[in-house]
Scaffold this motif. Structure first.
Motif: not given
Length: 124
Positions: A7-12, A41-48, A92-99, A114-121
């Motif tokens: 949670s916490g995504g949005g437009l900024v 969009p159009g890019k691979e998922r990348e580590f943050v 991007a859409v931001y995802y959290c993931a566990t290992r 993986w979570g469902q993702g939250t959009q950050v614009t």
């Protein structure tokens, strides 16, 4: 597997800040590594960045180092991604993931849940 909810995504505006949350539903994060990824969009998922739940060690991608901070709240079973000085290229859409293994790995295939993702614009 631990269900994850972001949670916490949005437009900024560029230069602004957002804080994302990743909550573990129903179970503790103990012994897990938790990471944030993003996918534009159009890019691979990348580590943050990522954090080890027990020790709190962190690792960041070069593109966000110095701007983003990952932290955890053990009592709330929640991991946070504080994003400052946001840029349009952070959109991007931001995802959290566990290992459930040691190490903060950068490849998405290293993570189990993986979570469902939250959009950050970020507007310029």
């Amino acid at each position: 597997q631990v269900p994850l909810v972001e949670s916490g995504g949005g437009l900024v505006q560029a230069g602004g800040s957002l804080r994302l949350s990743c909550a573990a539903s129903g179970r503790t994060f103990t012994t897990y590594t938790v990471a944030w990824f993003r996918q534009a969009p159009g890019k691979e998922r990348e580590f943050v960045g990522g954090i080890t739940w027990l020790g709190g060690s962190t690792r960041y991608a070069d593109s966000v180092k110095g701007r983003f901070t990952i932290s955890r709240d053990n009592a709330k079973n929640t991991v946070y991604l504080q994003m400052n000085s946001l840029k349009p290229e952070d959109t991007a859409v931001y995802y959290c993931a566990t290992r459930f293994r040691s190490g903060i790995m950068t490849g998405p295939s290293e993570y189990d849940t993986w979570g469902q993702g939250t959009q950050v614009t970020v507007a310029s």
